[in-house]
Design a protein around this motif. Structure first.
Motif, PDB file in Angstrom:
ATOM      1  N   CYS A 107       0.836  -1.196   0.000  1.00  0.00           N
ATOM      2  CA  CYS A 107       0.000   0.000   0.000  1.00  0.00           C
ATOM      3  C   CYS A 107       0.877   1.255   0.000  1.00  0.00           C
ATOM      4  O   CYS A 107       0.629   2.208  -0.728  1.00  0.00           O
ATOM      5  CB  CYS A 107      -0.915   0.037   1.221  1.00  0.00           C
ATOM      6  SG  CYS A 107      -2.302  -1.092   1.100  1.00  0.00           S
ATOM      7  N   ILE A 108       1.908   1.238   0.844  1.00  0.00           N
ATOM      8  CA  ILE A 108       2.768   2.425   0.944  1.00  0.00           C
ATOM      9  C   ILE A 108       3.702   2.519  -0.265  1.00  0.00           C
ATOM     10  O   ILE A 108       3.866   3.565  -0.868  1.00  0.00           O
ATOM     11  CB  ILE A 108       3.605   2.374   2.239  1.00  0.00           C
ATOM     12  CG1 ILE A 108       2.686   2.163   3.439  1.00  0.00           C
ATOM     13  CG2 ILE A 108       4.414   3.641   2.401  1.00  0.00           C
ATOM     14  CD1 ILE A 108       3.427   1.803   4.685  1.00  0.00           C
ATOM     15  N   PHE A 109       4.285   1.375  -0.601  1.00  0.00           N
ATOM     16  CA  PHE A 109       5.271   1.355  -1.663  1.00  0.00           C
ATOM     17  C   PHE A 109       4.652   1.727  -3.011  1.00  0.00           C
ATOM     18  O   PHE A 109       5.266   2.433  -3.816  1.00  0.00           O
ATOM     19  CB  PHE A 109       5.920  -0.028  -1.730  1.00  0.00           C
ATOM     20  CG  PHE A 109       7.200  -0.032  -2.495  1.00  0.00           C
ATOM     21  CD1 PHE A 109       8.335   0.589  -1.985  1.00  0.00           C
ATOM     22  CD2 PHE A 109       7.279  -0.650  -3.736  1.00  0.00           C
ATOM     23  CE1 PHE A 109       9.513   0.595  -2.698  1.00  0.00           C
ATOM     24  CE2 PHE A 109       8.456  -0.643  -4.452  1.00  0.00           C
ATOM     25  CZ  PHE A 109       9.582  -0.023  -3.932  1.00  0.00           C
ATOM     26  N   SER A 234       7.685   2.243   4.899  1.00  0.00           N
ATOM     27  CA  SER A 234       7.134   0.914   4.634  1.00  0.00           C
ATOM     28  C   SER A 234       7.977  -0.162   5.305  1.00  0.00           C
ATOM     29  O   SER A 234       7.440  -1.141   5.828  1.00  0.00           O
ATOM     30  CB  SER A 234       6.997   0.663   3.130  1.00  0.00           C
ATOM     31  OG  SER A 234       8.273   0.500   2.554  1.00  0.00           O
ATOM     32  N   VAL A 235       9.281   0.018   5.335  1.00  0.00           N
ATOM     33  CA  VAL A 235      10.141  -0.943   6.042  1.00  0.00           C
ATOM     34  C   VAL A 235       9.767  -0.973   7.520  1.00  0.00           C
ATOM     35  O   VAL A 235       9.603  -2.044   8.123  1.00  0.00           O
ATOM     36  CB  VAL A 235      11.631  -0.583   5.858  1.00  0.00           C
ATOM     37  CG1 VAL A 235      12.501  -1.438   6.778  1.00  0.00           C
ATOM     38  CG2 VAL A 235      12.053  -0.780   4.409  1.00  0.00           C
ATOM     39  N   LEU A 280      -7.469   3.002   3.423  1.00  0.00           N
ATOM     40  CA  LEU A 280      -8.066   4.332   3.557  1.00  0.00           C
ATOM     41  C   LEU A 280      -7.030   5.422   3.268  1.00  0.00           C
ATOM     42  O   LEU A 280      -7.325   6.422   2.598  1.00  0.00           O
ATOM     43  CB  LEU A 280      -8.623   4.503   4.973  1.00  0.00           C
ATOM     44  CG  LEU A 280      -9.600   5.656   5.173  1.00  0.00           C
ATOM     45  CD1 LEU A 280     -10.894   5.384   4.438  1.00  0.00           C
ATOM     46  CD2 LEU A 280      -9.881   5.885   6.659  1.00  0.00           C
ATOM     47  N   ALA A 281      -5.813   5.188   3.756  1.00  0.00           N
ATOM     48  CA  ALA A 281      -4.735   6.153   3.509  1.00  0.00           C
ATOM     49  C   ALA A 281      -4.512   6.303   2.010  1.00  0.00           C
ATOM     50  O   ALA A 281      -4.317   7.423   1.511  1.00  0.00           O
ATOM     51  CB  ALA A 281      -3.454   5.692   4.204  1.00  0.00           C
ATOM     52  N   VAL A 282      -4.561   5.171   1.300  1.00  0.00           N
ATOM     53  CA  VAL A 282      -4.390   5.222  -0.157  1.00  0.00           C
ATOM     54  C   VAL A 282      -5.508   6.036  -0.797  1.00  0.00           C
ATOM     55  O   VAL A 282      -5.282   6.858  -1.689  1.00  0.00           O
ATOM     56  CB  VAL A 282      -4.346   3.802  -0.746  1.00  0.00           C
ATOM     57  CG1 VAL A 282      -4.322   3.852  -2.262  1.00  0.00           C
ATOM     58  CG2 VAL A 282      -3.141   3.049  -0.225  1.00  0.00           C
ATOM     59  N   ILE A 283      -6.737   5.814  -0.314  1.00  0.00           N
ATOM     60  CA  ILE A 283      -7.875   6.532  -0.875  1.00  0.00           C
ATOM     61  C   ILE A 283      -7.712   8.038  -0.659  1.00  0.00           C
ATOM     62  O   ILE A 283      -7.879   8.839  -1.579  1.00  0.00           O
ATOM     63  CB  ILE A 283      -9.199   6.046  -0.238  1.00  0.00           C
ATOM     64  CG1 ILE A 283      -9.472   4.614  -0.694  1.00  0.00           C
ATOM     65  CG2 ILE A 283     -10.360   6.955  -0.625  1.00  0.00           C
ATOM     66  CD1 ILE A 283     -10.599   3.935   0.045  1.00  0.00           C
ATOM     67  N   VAL A 284      -7.339   8.412   0.568  1.00  0.00           N
ATOM     68  CA  VAL A 284      -7.117   9.835   0.874  1.00  0.00           C
ATOM     69  C   VAL A 284      -6.038  10.390  -0.047  1.00  0.00           C
ATOM     70  O   VAL A 284      -6.175  11.486  -0.611  1.00  0.00           O
ATOM     71  CB  VAL A 284      -6.713  10.015   2.354  1.00  0.00           C
ATOM     72  CG1 VAL A 284      -6.261  11.455   2.616  1.00  0.00           C
ATOM     73  CG2 VAL A 284      -7.875   9.667   3.266  1.00  0.00           C
ATOM     74  N   PHE A 302       1.036   9.021   4.480  1.00  0.00           N
ATOM     75  CA  PHE A 302       1.563   7.703   4.867  1.00  0.00           C
ATOM     76  C   PHE A 302       2.412   7.717   6.137  1.00  0.00           C
ATOM     77  O   PHE A 302       2.161   6.917   7.032  1.00  0.00           O
ATOM     78  CB  PHE A 302       2.307   7.075   3.690  1.00  0.00           C
ATOM     79  CG  PHE A 302       1.371   6.778   2.568  1.00  0.00           C
ATOM     80  CD1 PHE A 302       0.481   5.719   2.660  1.00  0.00           C
ATOM     81  CD2 PHE A 302       1.331   7.582   1.449  1.00  0.00           C
ATOM     82  CE1 PHE A 302      -0.415   5.464   1.651  1.00  0.00           C
ATOM     83  CE2 PHE A 302       0.440   7.333   0.422  1.00  0.00           C
ATOM     84  CZ  PHE A 302      -0.437   6.274   0.517  1.00  0.00           C
ATOM     85  N   PRO A 303       3.411   8.620   6.213  1.00  0.00           N
ATOM     86  CA  PRO A 303       4.128   8.631   7.499  1.00  0.00           C
ATOM     87  C   PRO A 303       3.220   8.969   8.667  1.00  0.00           C
ATOM     88  O   PRO A 303       3.368   8.397   9.744  1.00  0.00           O
ATOM     89  CB  PRO A 303       5.211   9.697   7.307  1.00  0.00           C
ATOM     90  CG  PRO A 303       4.890  10.402   6.045  1.00  0.00           C
ATOM     91  CD  PRO A 303       4.025   9.519   5.233  1.00  0.00           C
TER      92      PRO A 303
END
Lengths: 324, 110
Positions: A107-109, A234-235, A280-284, A302-303
């Motif tokens: 998701c983050i990457f 992400s790590v 949800l973070a991706v959607i935002v 993301f952070p």
């Protein structure tokens, strides 16, 4: 009289809390009370009266037998775990921790890739292609990542489902040998767990620093800075999920049935929050980018999510522990 | 004092006899048993209520609630038609048992 009430309550403590049993308890107690008062009137001392009343109570096993109460219900489902089962459970926990971790990373990457692509196209590195094309490619990549991530979440959940009786219900017993073996394993794991938690937190705190440094030296490198920062986040998230999950598995085995009611809520709550929060973070991220054009700023989602999530799980766990 | 093992098979008979006299509740019955046996048999609470449960299930007695003079609700029991038949049966059974066992009791040891 309190002694008698306590005695009867103790006798009934192991029986089911059904209406039938409550009525029976009240009825027996009423009889005993009447007997007690009559004995007192007949000139017995308090102790004598209590002694006689209790000695004439009888044996609770008669009630259990006659009313067909099977106390085995609770006991029967509480099986002793075999060494094999414990190993399988730990193995599956490890695997599912990996899957969930990878899902969160994706998701983050995916978003990091998106920001990177955008930067590359803006610089005109991909000659012949417009920024707009780059954006679409990026979004498709990101959505693919999220789709795979959701698949992984579901897959991991299904794997763990088989071990619900350990992870959620706690319906098991451990032999002393096995318990001490797991305790040794957990103790051996403790330093690794602590180390990676610290590394994860440090990574998240340092990640904006990398970005700021890059911007400081060269403003045009902002996109690459964001990419690196998100990669670090992400790590860190992977560490939290993977090592946290593994440590949790040991914990669950050792805690067993005791004090589990709150614990199982904890697992559910943190798991549920994780599978909602990251998509949800991706959607935002997408909405703020496409609709409001905030691409230069919105990666901060993301952070921030990572930090909030870490704070939430940490605070939630310790709050629950304290309540116990 | 009679041990509860010996008398086990006859708790039902004793209870039915008392309910035949009049409807009654737990403590009253156990008190009457003590009285009529001159204190030689004291029925335990758990034994009494196991017997009630058994007799209720077989339909030999029925239970109902009754307010007592000082306001407390008690569960009362009364004997039914089939309970009466069962009691008569038990009386005949005892007569036979007594007759048989007596054959094996040497009176010089009594």
């Amino acid at each position: 009289m309190d002694t008698i009430i306590n005695y009867v309550d103790n006798m009934f403590a192991s029986l089911p809390k059904s209406t039938e049993m409550r009525q029976l308890r009240d009825e027996l107690l009423a009889n005993m009370e009447e007997k007690y008062h009559e004995l007192k009137l007949a000139g017995k001392t308090d102790n004598e009266a209590i002694g006689i009343v209790i000695s004439e109570f009888g044996n609770i096993d008669e009630i259990i037998e006659e009313f067909g109460i099977s106390q085995e219900d609770d006991v029967a489902t509480q099986t002793f775990l075999t060494e094999r089962e414990v190993e399988d459970y730990l193995q599956v926990s490890k695997k599912s921790g990996q899957w969930i971790g990878i899902g969160a990373v994706l998701c983050i990457f995916g978003s990091a890739m998106f920001v990177l692509l955008l930067g590359l196209f803006e610089k005109g590195v991909m000659n012949g292609l417009t920024v707009e094309t780059g954006m679409y490619i990026g979004v498709i990549l990101l959505l693919l990542c999220v789709a795979v991530a959701v698949g992984l979440f579901i897959y991991a959940g299904m794997q763990l489902d088989k071990y619900k009786y350990i992870s959620v219900k706690g319906n098991f017993e451990l032999s002393i040998d096995l318990k001490s073996k797991i305790k040794t394993m957990k103790d051996a794991y403790q330093p690794t767990f602590t180390l990676f938690m610290i590394v994860g937190v440090v990574l998240i705190i340092l990640s904006p620093a990398v970005l700021l440094t890059m911007i400081f030296f060269n403003e045009h490198l902002a996109n690459f800075g964001v990419f690196i920062m998100l990669t670090l986040v992400s790590v860190a998230v992977y560490f939290f999920v993977y090592f946290g999950n593994m440590y949790g598995a040991y914990d669950k085995l050792l805690k067993g049935n005791a004090q589990r009611t709150k614990e199982k809520n904890e697992d559910r709550v943190i798991g549920a929050v994780a599978s909602i929060v990251w998509p949800l973070a991706v959607i935002v991220f997408l909405i703020s980018g496409f609709i409001y054009g905030l691409w230069y700023l919105n990666w901060i989602v993301f952070p921030i999510t990572g930090l909030l999530f870490a704070m939430f799980s940490g605070a939630y766990s310790s709050l629950i522990r304290k309540e116990e | 004092m009679i041990s509860s093992d010996v008398i086990r098979g006859y708790n039902d008979t004793i209870i039915l006899y008392l309910l035949l006299e009049k409807q009654s509740y737990g403590y009253e019955i156990s008190k009457r048993i003590k009285e009529l046996s001159n204190g030689k048999y004291v029925i335990k609470e758990t034994t009494l209520y196991s017997a009630f449960n058994r007799l209720l299930k077989k339909g030999y007695i029925e239970s109902f609630h009754k307010e007592q003079t000082f306001g407390k609700k008690r569960t009362y029991y009364r004997i039914t038609e089939s309970g009466l038949l069962y009691y008569q049966e038990k009386c005949r059974e005892w007569e036979l048992t007594k007759e048989v066992i007596n054959q094996f009791i040497r009176e010089d040891y009594l």
